[in-house]
Design a protein around this motif. Structure first.
Motif, PDB file in Angstrom:
ATOM      1  N   VAL A 109      89.914  10.971 -54.222  1.00  0.00           N
ATOM      2  CA  VAL A 109      90.212   9.917 -55.951  1.00  0.00           C
ATOM      3  C   VAL A 109      89.524  10.680 -56.541  1.00  0.00           C
ATOM      4  O   VAL A 109      88.676  11.451 -56.513  1.00  0.00           O
ATOM      5  CB  VAL A 109      89.998   8.630 -55.337  1.00  0.00           C
ATOM      6  CG1 VAL A 109      88.465   8.428 -54.795  1.00  0.00           C
ATOM      7  CG2 VAL A 109      90.448   7.374 -56.048  1.00  0.00           C
ATOM      8  N   ILE A 110      89.745  10.596 -57.565  1.00  0.00           N
ATOM      9  CA  ILE A 110      89.729  11.062 -58.948  1.00  0.00           C
ATOM     10  C   ILE A 110      89.344   9.870 -59.560  1.00  0.00           C
ATOM     11  O   ILE A 110      90.109   8.632 -59.657  1.00  0.00           O
ATOM     12  CB  ILE A 110      90.393  11.646 -59.668  1.00  0.00           C
ATOM     13  CG1 ILE A 110      91.127  13.621 -59.409  1.00  0.00           C
ATOM     14  CG2 ILE A 110      89.297  12.010 -61.340  1.00  0.00           C
ATOM     15  CD1 ILE A 110      89.626  14.001 -58.502  1.00  0.00           C
ATOM     16  N   ASN A 111      87.495   9.492 -60.390  1.00  0.00           N
ATOM     17  CA  ASN A 111      87.285   8.813 -61.130  1.00  0.00           C
ATOM     18  C   ASN A 111      88.225   8.283 -62.134  1.00  0.00           C
ATOM     19  O   ASN A 111      88.546   9.087 -62.721  1.00  0.00           O
ATOM     20  CB  ASN A 111      85.442   9.124 -61.592  1.00  0.00           C
ATOM     21  CG  ASN A 111      85.515   7.862 -62.738  1.00  0.00           C
ATOM     22  OD1 ASN A 111      85.177   6.629 -63.120  1.00  0.00           O
ATOM     23  ND2 ASN A 111      83.860   8.633 -62.108  1.00  0.00           N
ATOM     24  N   PRO A 112      88.895   7.032 -61.871  1.00  0.00           N
ATOM     25  CA  PRO A 112      89.876   6.929 -63.556  1.00  0.00           C
ATOM     26  C   PRO A 112      89.397   7.136 -64.722  1.00  0.00           C
ATOM     27  O   PRO A 112      90.338   7.390 -65.816  1.00  0.00           O
ATOM     28  CB  PRO A 112      89.572   5.295 -63.541  1.00  0.00           C
ATOM     29  CG  PRO A 112      89.265   5.046 -61.873  1.00  0.00           C
ATOM     30  CD  PRO A 112      87.972   5.778 -61.850  1.00  0.00           C
ATOM     31  N   GLU A 113      88.110   7.510 -65.243  1.00  0.00           N
ATOM     32  CA  GLU A 113      87.674   7.770 -66.799  1.00  0.00           C
ATOM     33  C   GLU A 113      87.800   9.850 -66.521  1.00  0.00           C
ATOM     34  O   GLU A 113      88.278   9.577 -67.867  1.00  0.00           O
ATOM     35  CB  GLU A 113      86.255   7.842 -66.707  1.00  0.00           C
ATOM     36  CG  GLU A 113      85.403   6.336 -67.205  1.00  0.00           C
ATOM     37  CD  GLU A 113      84.262   6.105 -66.912  1.00  0.00           C
ATOM     38  OE1 GLU A 113      83.787   7.342 -67.782  1.00  0.00           O
ATOM     39  OE2 GLU A 113      83.631   5.094 -66.279  1.00  0.00           O
ATOM     40  N   TYR A 114      88.447  10.055 -65.753  1.00  0.00           N
ATOM     41  CA  TYR A 114      88.524  11.382 -65.491  1.00  0.00           C
ATOM     42  C   TYR A 114      89.934  11.979 -64.936  1.00  0.00           C
ATOM     43  O   TYR A 114      90.222  13.553 -64.684  1.00  0.00           O
ATOM     44  CB  TYR A 114      87.706  12.121 -64.596  1.00  0.00           C
ATOM     45  CG  TYR A 114      86.159  12.041 -65.404  1.00  0.00           C
ATOM     46  CD1 TYR A 114      85.522  12.780 -66.433  1.00  0.00           C
ATOM     47  CD2 TYR A 114      85.727  11.464 -64.646  1.00  0.00           C
ATOM     48  CE1 TYR A 114      84.318  12.665 -66.853  1.00  0.00           C
ATOM     49  CE2 TYR A 114      84.059  10.907 -65.216  1.00  0.00           C
ATOM     50  CZ  TYR A 114      83.252  11.655 -65.631  1.00  0.00           C
ATOM     51  OH  TYR A 114      82.455  10.991 -66.659  1.00  0.00           O
ATOM     52  N   ARG A 115      90.345  10.742 -64.608  1.00  0.00           N
ATOM     53  CA  ARG A 115      92.150  11.220 -64.267  1.00  0.00           C
ATOM     54  C   ARG A 115      93.436  11.895 -65.123  1.00  0.00           C
ATOM     55  O   ARG A 115      92.937  11.670 -66.596  1.00  0.00           O
ATOM     56  CB  ARG A 115      93.348  10.230 -64.119  1.00  0.00           C
ATOM     57  CG  ARG A 115      92.184   9.834 -62.668  1.00  0.00           C
ATOM     58  CD  ARG A 115      93.037   8.524 -62.016  1.00  0.00           C
ATOM     59  NE  ARG A 115      91.998   7.826 -60.768  1.00  0.00           N
ATOM     60  CZ  ARG A 115      92.538   5.854 -60.473  1.00  0.00           C
ATOM     61  NH1 ARG A 115      92.712   5.936 -61.028  1.00  0.00           N
ATOM     62  NH2 ARG A 115      91.491   6.410 -59.706  1.00  0.00           N
ATOM     63  N   GLY A 116      93.915  12.578 -65.270  1.00  0.00           N
ATOM     64  CA  GLY A 116      94.506  13.607 -65.483  1.00  0.00           C
ATOM     65  C   GLY A 116      94.167  14.760 -66.861  1.00  0.00           C
ATOM     66  O   GLY A 116      95.056  15.612 -67.173  1.00  0.00           O
ATOM     67  N   LEU A 117      92.919  14.539 -66.402  1.00  0.00           N
ATOM     68  CA  LEU A 117      91.912  16.021 -67.148  1.00  0.00           C
ATOM     69  C   LEU A 117      92.397  17.642 -66.409  1.00  0.00           C
ATOM     70  O   LEU A 117      91.724  18.774 -65.971  1.00  0.00           O
ATOM     71  CB  LEU A 117      90.427  15.756 -67.328  1.00  0.00           C
ATOM     72  CG  LEU A 117      90.315  14.412 -68.636  1.00  0.00           C
ATOM     73  CD1 LEU A 117      89.637  13.988 -67.960  1.00  0.00           C
ATOM     74  CD2 LEU A 117      91.437  15.004 -69.124  1.00  0.00           C
ATOM     75  N   GLY A 118      92.988  17.170 -64.791  1.00  0.00           N
ATOM     76  CA  GLY A 118      93.274  18.273 -63.852  1.00  0.00           C
ATOM     77  C   GLY A 118      92.116  18.688 -62.700  1.00  0.00           C
ATOM     78  O   GLY A 118      92.138  19.035 -62.240  1.00  0.00           O
TER      79      GLY A 118
END
Length: 158
Positions: free
Chosen positions: A81-90
């Motif tokens: 999982v990626i922290n929602p604040e940092y999703r879509g940034l690779g």
């Protein structure tokens, strides 16, 4: 950015990344209950066949991954999982790349496997872009609240 070992205090932030039961199930099934339990997460982190890792930059926690030792030669990437604040940034791809690099250091593992729910297209595409391929293995679904969720099995040689 670095990949470091999980510490118990990380559990509070990681579970805060999930606001709905469905998000939680897509990530970890019933592994940590719902609402998510810090205690269950910390308890699992202490199992000898499991390693929890955190992708971080300074004090920021960017992502989380579980590495599960399946056999002498197979390691499974779980609960990514990626922290929602940092999703879509690779950062998902970075998390996979750093995790695979860590696993390769150990030399005994020959294959990395994972499973992703079919509806999680962004994650599937991330894994595929890193070289994971779909394989015909069980299980092909998980059942939650009486519904069958299609599950795709993937693997890559190390």
């Amino acid at each position: 950015m670095n990949l470091r070992k999980f510490v118990a205090q990380d559990s509070t932030e990681v579970i805060s990344w999930f606001s709905t039961e469905k998000e939680s199930l897509l990530w970890g099934g019933w592994m940590f209950g719902w609402p998510l339990s810090e205690t269950e997460m910390v308890n699992r982190s202490q199992l000898p066949e499991v390693e929890f890792m955190v992708l971080s930059s300074g004090n920021d926690k960017l992502g989380f991954i579980e590495l599960q030792h399946i056999s002498e030669t197979e390691i499974r990437l779980c609960r990514i999982v990626i922290n929602p604040e940092y999703r879509g940034l690779g950062y998902g791809r970075s998390l996979i790349a750093l995790s695979i690099a860590e696993v390769r250091k150990r030399e005994q593992f020959k294959i990395a496997t994972l499973a992703v729910f079919a509806e999680n297209v962004a994650a599937y595409n991330c894994y595929k872009s890193y070289g994971f391929i779909s394989v015909d293995k069980e299980p092909k679904f998980r059942e939650f609240n009486g519904q069958k969720w299609p599950l795709l099995q993937m693997e890559t040689a190390l």
